[in-house]
Design an enzyme around this catalytic site. Structure first.
Site, PDB file in Angstrom:
ATOM      1  N   GLU A   1     -32.672 -41.125  27.188  1.00 18.24           N
ATOM      2  CA  GLU A   1     -32.819 -42.427  26.532  1.00 18.24           C
ATOM      3  C   GLU A   1     -32.931 -43.628  27.467  1.00 18.24           C
ATOM      4  OE1 GLU A   1     -33.032 -42.970  23.129  1.00 18.24           O
ATOM      5  OE2 GLU A   1     -33.243 -40.796  23.023  1.00 18.24           O
TER       6      GLU A   1
ATOM      7  N   SER B   1      10.347 -15.575 -19.907  1.00 17.25           N
ATOM      8  CA  SER B   1      11.710 -15.261 -19.467  1.00 17.25           C
ATOM      9  C   SER B   1      12.017 -15.676 -18.037  1.00 17.25           C
ATOM     10  CB  SER B   1      11.977 -13.766 -19.636  1.00 17.25           C
ATOM     11  OG  SER B   1      11.980 -13.409 -21.008  1.00 17.25           O
TER      12      SER B   1
END
Length: 829
Positions: free
Chosen positions: A90, A488
């Site tokens: 770049e 239960s």
């Protein structure tokens, strides 16, 4: 000569005027574009959106959450190789120019002049500083005005910030495709590596991406991506930043990338990760979750999570297959390229090793199937067309649920499958446990669902969570969001409230028919045991819990009162409020697996309150701890001068005591009996001390088991999302308990058989297992029963409240077992 002098004087004057006018115009132009430049000072305190990462207890990545997938790296943490790669691609003169590369601008101007009128996009000449200016302050509009502003701002940035700061902003902000912002995230997305692990070829590829991240997709445009990568490699070599041998290796390196997702991705932990996400969203809000860069360490144990997922899924599938084969998912036209068509059908991605397939041809002995092709990074369809064989052994379970053959075992594969059927299949496993090469078993997605939670009883840390068969199929977390009747499994809470208020495990109640007038037009309620019409008569509380006798529990609830039971249920966190109806003592209310597991954890840890949590610690983007679940005080942990023979640190636990320590042991011992010879006998095969309770809701709509070892609690339920009966004889002990058994076998395989700790004050006395009286020469089965001080049982008892032959009513003897009598009544129970 004079004319010549005048001519040159005119040219000089004209040139001076033109120059001054040009300078003035340039100055005016600069002033015009400078007056509304953005305020760049905000970059000094810039906090970019950073993804939140969620980790398992061992540090492995569990999930990531973000709007922009980004991890922020300070420039000091970026390897020199990566920096050089981006500079080569770049802006190789980055550390020399003042924000604008004039030679680059000249090259771009020449190219622009050559392409003028062609419609081609102008070539950029932006430096890294200019790209930072554009990315932070400008749009991608192509215009000279934007370029001028960009250049002016770049020069200001160069004066305000160091080169390293500008490069740091660039490397963390730049978009690199596949949803990745910044080099750290891109390194993970493309190569599943940290930036410090990147090779020359990989670093060069990442540096190639800013040019055109969409166009350089490594799958869709592989050759172009390789070409651009090699260009960066050449620039690195040209600048002297790598050696010739490194460049040669990098150019030949195949460009292979991973397909890394952005969601929960390990340990079958999707439900767990989503629950954590919801927690973080509630705590901190959307912005902090998706942009705050939180680092979350969860309580998830990856090994236990795999075990929980495996055993829960197997249990659901096993039950579902007993109900028969409901048919193919759908039909597919298999003419032409069936792979492309099948790839478009939605399949579940989290049920491996199951794979979606289409039936290509069938016979009596087998069916040839073609598997759904996978998608590579970027959505490109794989060209692979894998096939396999479903054998007769692989469909024997598939009894049709309708038609003339309903309920009959198939004798031919063609009775079950036909060409075009879309199905699921997984590898066929032989009797010796080995895979049969190329052969597969027919599968179907279970209609039934359920949930499981495993917890550390001492801290409340959730170690594993299964919220359903498949998160991809349904994101509804049944472990935390599904309110079901616990049946239960509520009884240990009821019995704990009794033991805490004068009763003992040897206390006796009547197991027999009972009628309850519900008043106000409610009619008469006649609760029954699961074995309708069968009663035990006078029964100890231990045996009543072991056999899950409903009539005893109802009588006990009448004796102590539903308000007291409701208070205990609230104290344990099972219900927020419990109505004063006796049916709630049998589990008629609704609660969640998470709540039930938390309640049993408090029994397991000797009655101390805990708060369930999925999160151990949360750190912000700077590493500061902003949440810690463990709130215990550590006295002596802060020793700045190191070890100098001072006393060892002490952890101060201020957790509330919600149940008496002695009561907690008594109910634990009673639930051990449920495992050793009661409704949860399936857990006896674990071979370790286990206490627990099964549960079956009304009409068998929900089947439960919740239980624990000294250091691990597990709870689960099985049931249809739209509740309906699982069958006339469905029981928690037959369906839920075996799933818990399989999990506990795996989870405790390498753990010692540690017994439950007996607290000081408990007295173990030999009693008759049936009557609860002290063991004598005529006693049958003898057990060691746990008693609190002053509650030791009698040698005998008579039927209190019933007149003898002389018309006298016996009373309790002064030194007798007061626990044999209802508090305040003196009546036998």
């Amino acid at each position: 000569m004079r004319l010549l002098i005048r001519f040159f004087g005119f040219l000089f004057t004209a040139g001076t005027v033109i120059f001054l006018v040009g300078v003035a115009a340039a100055a005016g132009l600069i002033w015009h574009f400078s007056k509304d430049l953005p305020d760049y000072s905000q970059l000094q305190d810039y906090e970019p959106p950073v993804m939140t990462r969620v980790h398992a207890a061992d540090g492995a990545l569990l999930g990531e959450y973000s709007k922009e997938r980004r991890l922020y790296l300070p420039i000091q943490a970026v390897p020199k190789l990566v920096i050089n790669a981006f500079l080569a691609a770049e802006d190789k003169n980055f550390y020399e120019h003042g924000g604008i590369d004039y030679s680059g601008m000249a090259r771009a101007a020449v190219v622009y002049a050559q392409n003028f009128g062609s419609g081609r996009r102008p070539q950029g000449a932006s430096t890294i500083t200019q790209q930072v200016a554009k990315n932070f302050f400008f749009s991608s509009e192509v215009s000279f005005a934007r370029k001028i502003k960009e250049a002016l701002l770049a020069m200001r940035l160069e004066r305000a910030y160091s080169k390293d700061k500008i490069l740091e902003l660039y490397l963390n902000e730049i978009y690199l495709g596949q949803g990745a912002y910044g080099i750290a995230a891109a390194s993970l997305v493309y190569f599943d590596k940290s930036v410090n692990e990147l090779t020359v070829a990989e670093a060069a590829f990442l540096a190639a991406l800013p040019k055109a991240p969409g166009t350089l997709n490594p799958v869709r445009n592989h050759d172009r991506a390789v070409e651009r990568r090699n260009y960066v490699v050449d620039r690195l070599l040209e600048n002297g930043w790598i050696k010739q041998t490194d460049a040669d290796i990098a150019r030949k390196d195949p460009l292979a990338v991973t397909n890394r997702t952005n969601s929960a991705r390990t340990f079958a932990g999707e439900y767990f990760a989503e629950e954590v996400r919801r927690d973080l969203l509630e705590r901190y809000g959307e912005k902090k979750l998706y942009e705050g860069g939180l680092s979350v360490r969860t309580s998830l144990d990856p090994k236990l999570q795999v075990m929980a997922r495996k055993t829960m899924a197997a249990g659901l599938v096993n039950f579902d297959e007993t109900q028969g084969w409901r048919g193919a998912i759908s039909k597919l036209d298999i003419t032409g390229d069936w792979g492309v068509k099948l790839a478009d059908v939605k399949s579940l991605n989290d049920i491996s090793p199951w794979r979606m397939a289409v039936v290509l041809e069938t016979s009596d002995q087998s069916a040839r199937i073609g598997f759904q092709p996978g998608h590579e990074l970027g959505g490109v369809l794989s060209k692979e067309r894998k096939t396999g064989i479903v054998t007769l052994d692989g469909v024997r379970w598939a009894k049709p649920t309708a038609g003339p053959a309903k309920g009959k075992t198939p004798t031919a594969v063609s009775q079950i499958l036909s060409p075009g059927d879309i199905i699921y299949a997984d590898p066929l496993i032989a009797k010796d446990g080995s895979l049969v090469d190329g052969q597969y078993r027919l599968r179907q997605l279970p209609e039934i669902s359920g949930a499981m939670v495993a917890m550390d009883p001492h801290t409340g840390r959730v170690l594993a969570m299964v919220g359903g068969f498949s998160f991809d199929q349904s994101q509804f977390n049944r472990a935390t969001q599904a309110y079901r009747q616990p049946g239960s499994t509520i009884k240990p809470i009821v019995y704990s409230s009794a033991l805490d208020n004068g009763y003992t495990p040897s206390s006796v109640e009547i197991d027999g028919p009972i009628e309850i007038d519900q008043g106000q037009g409610g009619g008469v309620w006649r609760p029954e045991n699961f074995s309708v019409g069968k009663y035990q008569g006078p029964t100890t509380l231990r045996n009543a819990l072991r056999l899950s006798l409903n009539t005893v529990t109802v009588r006990l609830a009448q004796d102590i009162g539903m308000p007291l039971i409701g208070e205990y249920a609230k104290r344990f966190g099972v219900y927020d409020e419990l109505p004063n109806y006796l049916s709630y003592a049998l589990g008629a209310g609704e609660t969640t697996v998470m709540r039930m597991v938390t309640a049993y954890s408090m029994i397991d840890n000797s009655g101390r309150r805990i708060k369930p949590t999925l999160i151990d610690r949360i750190q912000d983007r700077y590493g500061h701890t902003i949440f810690r679940h463990d709130a215990r005080e550590c006295r002596g942990c802060d020793a700045p001068e190191g070890w100098k023979n001072q006393p060892e640190p002490q952890l101060v636990d201020r957790q509330e005591q919600v149940l008496d320590v002695l009561t907690a042991y008594q109910i634990t011992s009673m639930m051990e009996g449920v495992v050793q010879g009661g409704t949860a006998i399936a857990l006896r095969d674990v071979g370790k001390p286990i206490a627990g309770k099964t549960g079956t809701s009304n009409e068998g709509k929900d089947l439960w088991f919740v239980g624990f070892s000294p250091d691990l609690v597990v709870g689960l339920y099985v049931g249809y999302d739209k509740p309906r009966s699982l069958g006339r004889n469905a029981q928690g002990g037959h369906t839920a308990a075996p799933i818990a058994r399989d999990f506990m076998k795996l989870a405790l395989a390498d753990k010692p058989a540690t017994p439950f700790k007996i607290p000081a004050g408990i007295k173990l006395i030999r009693v008759d297992a049936k009557t609860g009286l002290r063991a004598g020469p005529d006693s049958g089965k003898i057990i060691l029963e746990a008693f609190k001080p002053g509650t030791a049982p009698s040698d005998n008892y008579s039927a209190i409240g019933v007149a003898d032959a002389d018309g006298r009513v016996p009373q309790a003897e002064p030194d007798g077992d007061r626990s044999l009598f209802r508090p305040g009544t003196g009546g036998l129970y």
